[in-house]
Design a protein around this motif. Structure first.
Motif, PDB file in Angstrom:
ATOM      1  N   ILE A 182      -3.629  -1.555 -10.993  1.00  0.00           N
ATOM      2  CA  ILE A 182      -3.396  -0.114 -11.074  1.00  0.00           C
ATOM      3  C   ILE A 182      -3.125   0.301 -12.529  1.00  0.00           C
ATOM      4  O   ILE A 182      -3.791   1.186 -13.070  1.00  0.00           O
ATOM      5  N   ASP A 183      -2.142  -0.388 -13.160  1.00  0.00           N
ATOM      6  CA  ASP A 183      -1.775  -0.024 -14.531  1.00  0.00           C
ATOM      7  C   ASP A 183      -2.897  -0.331 -15.518  1.00  0.00           C
ATOM      8  O   ASP A 183      -3.079   0.354 -16.516  1.00  0.00           O
ATOM      9  N   GLY A 206       3.674   1.650  -1.324  1.00  0.00           N
ATOM     10  CA  GLY A 206       4.290   1.864  -2.633  1.00  0.00           C
ATOM     11  C   GLY A 206       5.802   1.736  -2.651  1.00  0.00           C
ATOM     12  O   GLY A 206       6.453   1.564  -1.624  1.00  0.00           O
ATOM     13  N   TRP A 224      -7.277   1.299 -11.184  1.00  0.00           N
ATOM     14  CA  TRP A 224      -7.657   1.369  -9.777  1.00  0.00           C
ATOM     15  C   TRP A 224      -6.659   2.223  -9.006  1.00  0.00           C
ATOM     16  O   TRP A 224      -5.499   2.349  -9.391  1.00  0.00           O
ATOM     17  N   SER A 225      -7.104   2.789  -7.908  1.00  0.00           N
ATOM     18  CA  SER A 225      -6.169   3.460  -7.018  1.00  0.00           C
ATOM     19  C   SER A 225      -5.387   2.371  -6.287  1.00  0.00           C
ATOM     20  O   SER A 225      -5.845   1.236  -6.177  1.00  0.00           O
ATOM     21  N   ARG A 226      -4.198   2.720  -5.797  1.00  0.00           N
ATOM     22  CA  ARG A 226      -3.394   1.723  -5.084  1.00  0.00           C
ATOM     23  C   ARG A 226      -4.136   1.153  -3.870  1.00  0.00           C
ATOM     24  O   ARG A 226      -4.176  -0.064  -3.688  1.00  0.00           O
ATOM     25  N   GLU A 280       2.906  -7.018  -5.222  1.00  0.00           N
ATOM     26  CA  GLU A 280       3.127  -5.962  -6.210  1.00  0.00           C
ATOM     27  C   GLU A 280       2.755  -6.435  -7.620  1.00  0.00           C
ATOM     28  O   GLU A 280       2.201  -5.682  -8.415  1.00  0.00           O
ATOM     29  N   TYR A 293       0.821  -1.203   0.000  1.00  0.00           N
ATOM     30  CA  TYR A 293       0.000   0.000   0.000  1.00  0.00           C
ATOM     31  C   TYR A 293       0.862   1.263   0.000  1.00  0.00           C
ATOM     32  O   TYR A 293       0.564   2.243  -0.671  1.00  0.00           O
ATOM     33  N   THR A 350      -1.188  -6.339  -7.590  1.00  0.00           N
ATOM     34  CA  THR A 350      -1.811  -5.016  -7.474  1.00  0.00           C
ATOM     35  C   THR A 350      -1.383  -4.065  -8.591  1.00  0.00           C
ATOM     36  O   THR A 350      -2.207  -3.291  -9.078  1.00  0.00           O
ATOM     37  N   SER A 351      -0.099  -4.144  -8.999  1.00  0.00           N
ATOM     38  CA  SER A 351       0.328  -3.183 -10.024  1.00  0.00           C
ATOM     39  C   SER A 351      -0.448  -3.419 -11.315  1.00  0.00           C
ATOM     40  O   SER A 351      -0.654  -2.502 -12.102  1.00  0.00           O
ATOM     41  N   ALA A 395      -6.732  -1.339  -5.047  1.00  0.00           N
ATOM     42  CA  ALA A 395      -6.112  -2.552  -5.585  1.00  0.00           C
ATOM     43  C   ALA A 395      -5.594  -3.435  -4.448  1.00  0.00           C
ATOM     44  O   ALA A 395      -5.794  -4.655  -4.443  1.00  0.00           O
ATOM     45  N   VAL A 396      -4.946  -2.806  -3.472  1.00  0.00           N
ATOM     46  CA  VAL A 396      -4.347  -3.588  -2.386  1.00  0.00           C
ATOM     47  C   VAL A 396      -5.432  -4.285  -1.565  1.00  0.00           C
ATOM     48  O   VAL A 396      -5.342  -5.479  -1.260  1.00  0.00           O
TER      49      VAL A 396
END
Ligand code: PHE
Length: 457
Positions: free
Chosen positions: A335-336, A161, A340-342, A328, A159, A331-332, A345-346
């Motif tokens: 996001i990519d 980052g 989604w916002s981090r 990562e 979360y 979730t990445s 996603a997390v």
């Protein structure tokens, strides 16, 4: 896309974070016990060969894809190769989710070992009974609780980052772990069992290597180096353009392999030195890391009472830096890809994966139907089936996709430029050859064995 993407603070930042991903339970928990089960020596040689012949080039290929595309695996493969290739990335995301779901369970054992060691440090050491570890495994609520704690820890760091979370955490804990491990090995080598241990690890006897041991070693190389699922693609996307991909990858490979071998030396020496230890291990080789080391800390090592709890905290950290990279990967993508916002996603990814963890955590003796679940022949329980699925199917498949893509489709010029070769000389040719021919053929043979039903987990 390239603009504004976070970057590692330095080359050291990348090497530390990537080896943080690579060094983990694969080295400290899995490598020693499967090396033991496969009689050492020859298994170790095959493992080292796999690391060198497959691991190094594939790691370079993954970093290369990430840095070239400046994105995580799915969009990276799509951007460089078109829609069809994004399947390699998706496969990796699936593998990441599968591994994460059971990895957190075993990582949770480091927390309980830490607490147990605290108790021993204050009240004195008493060797546990022979069935203590099996009882611990079968304690469902405890297993679930520990897994939950670990899942939350992972989520919090992912979360926060890159940089603030991942880089900082690994930079601090990796060096300390190396130092304690070296001290452990140094102390172990004063024990009488060292000769037997070293000869088991380093004297190859190919007649003692079970046939499936070859295949197991290759799967372990993928698992231990965090390859085949796009973890290194994601990390590679954060590495500076000026850094050497070969140099960075080589460091990660050396550190990872060093950790695995040192862990083996320490544990095997203890096993050969302490009389009743083989008995205590017989039912649960899987717990070797947690069963053997306390003996050394508390009976042989000056300062062991302080170092034992510290060590298991660091095992937890080593596992954490691996779960972070797995988290990562998943979730990445969200996001990519999904925008989604981090935080979203997390939270969503951790929640979904934890549902899988519940089944894994209760499959160690707590719930009969889960513990006897058998998808792959000879694999008992959800956890070991998930491990089999990931190490023997998903990672090699992902690795195959990556080598074929980079070797045959990315284009020689792109590769040359990204690797920083000024011209296409001999080293470049060697790299290309291993990606185009050697690695794919080796993996295909491996998958051939899996498909034909040869178990190698
Ligand atoms: N390499 C890690 C270990 O050895 C596990 C892992 C696999 C982490 C794949 C990330 C990706 O413990």
């Amino acid at each position: 896309m390239a603009m504004g993407r976070a970057q590692w603070g330095s080359k050291l930042g990348f090497v530390m974070a990537a080896s943080g991903s690579a060094v983990g339970l694969g080295n400290l928990w899995k490598f020693p016990y499967i090396t033991w089960e496969n009689n050492g020596g020859a298994f170790v040689i095959v493992y080292l060969a796999a690391v060198l012949i497959l691991g190094l080039p594939i790691m370079m290929a993954e970093i290369l894809v990430g840095r070239r595309a400046q994105q995580s695996a799915v969009p990276a493969f799509e951007a460089l190769g078109g829609r069809g290739w994004s399947i390699v990335g998706w496969l990796g995301v699936l593998a990441g989710a599968v591994i994460l779901s059971y990895y957190t369970v075993i990582a949770g054992w480091s927390i309980s070992s830490f607490v147990q060691c605290l108790g021993w440090s204050f009240n004195g050491y008493a060797a546990p009974s022979a069935d203590a570890f099996d009882k611990f495994l079968a304690n469902g609520p405890l297993q679930l609780g520990l897994t939950a704690v670990f899942t939350i820890l992972t989520a919090v760091i992912v979360y926060r980052g890159i940089g603030g979370g991942i880089e900082l955490a690994t930079k601090i804990m990796m060096p300390v772990l190396i130092i304690i491990l070296l001290y452990l090995v140094g102390t172990a080598l004063t024990m009488e069992g060292r000769g037997q241990a070293l000869s088991m690890i380093f004297t190859p006897n190919f007649s003692e290597l079970p046939p499936q041991g070859v295949l197991l070693a290759v799967g372990q190389a993928f698992f231990s180096l965090s390859l085949g699922l796009g973890a290194m693609v994601a990390y590679g996307s954060y590495i500076g353009k000026k850094e050497s991909i070969f140099g960075s990858a080589l460091w990660v490979v050396i550190l990872d392999t060093g950790f695995a071998l040192l862990a083996c030396i320490a544990m095997f020496t203890i096993i050969f030195s302490v009389p009743d230890l083989q008995g205590r291990l017989s039912g649960s080789t899987v717990g070797m890391l947690f069963i053997t080391l306390p003996d050394l800390f508390y009976t042989k090592m000056p300062g062991g009472a302080v170092l034992a709890p510290a060590f298991f905290i660091l095992v937890g950290f080593a596992a954490l830096s691996s779960t972070i990279s797995l988290g990562e990967v998943v979730t990445s993508l969200m996001i990519d890809r999904r925008g989604w916002s981090r935080p979203k996603a997390v939270i969503v990814c951790s929640g979904v994966i934890f549902v899988g963890s519940i089944f894994a955590a209760l499959s160690l003796g707590a719930v009969d139907s889960l513990s006897s679940f058998e998808l792959f022949e000879g694999k008992k329980g959800v956890l070991s089936n998930l491990d089999h699925l990931a190490a023997n199917w998903l990672l090699p498949l992902g690795g195959l996709g990556t080598t074929v893509f980079v070797g045959w489709f990315l284009g020689k010029e792109n590769i040359r430029e990204e690797l920083g070769f000024t011209r296409q000389g001999i080293y470049f040719a060697m790299f290309l050859w291993s990606l185009r021919v050697i690695a794919p053929i080796a993996i295909l043979i491996l998958l051939g064995f899996v498909i034909s039903g040869r178990d190698f987990s």
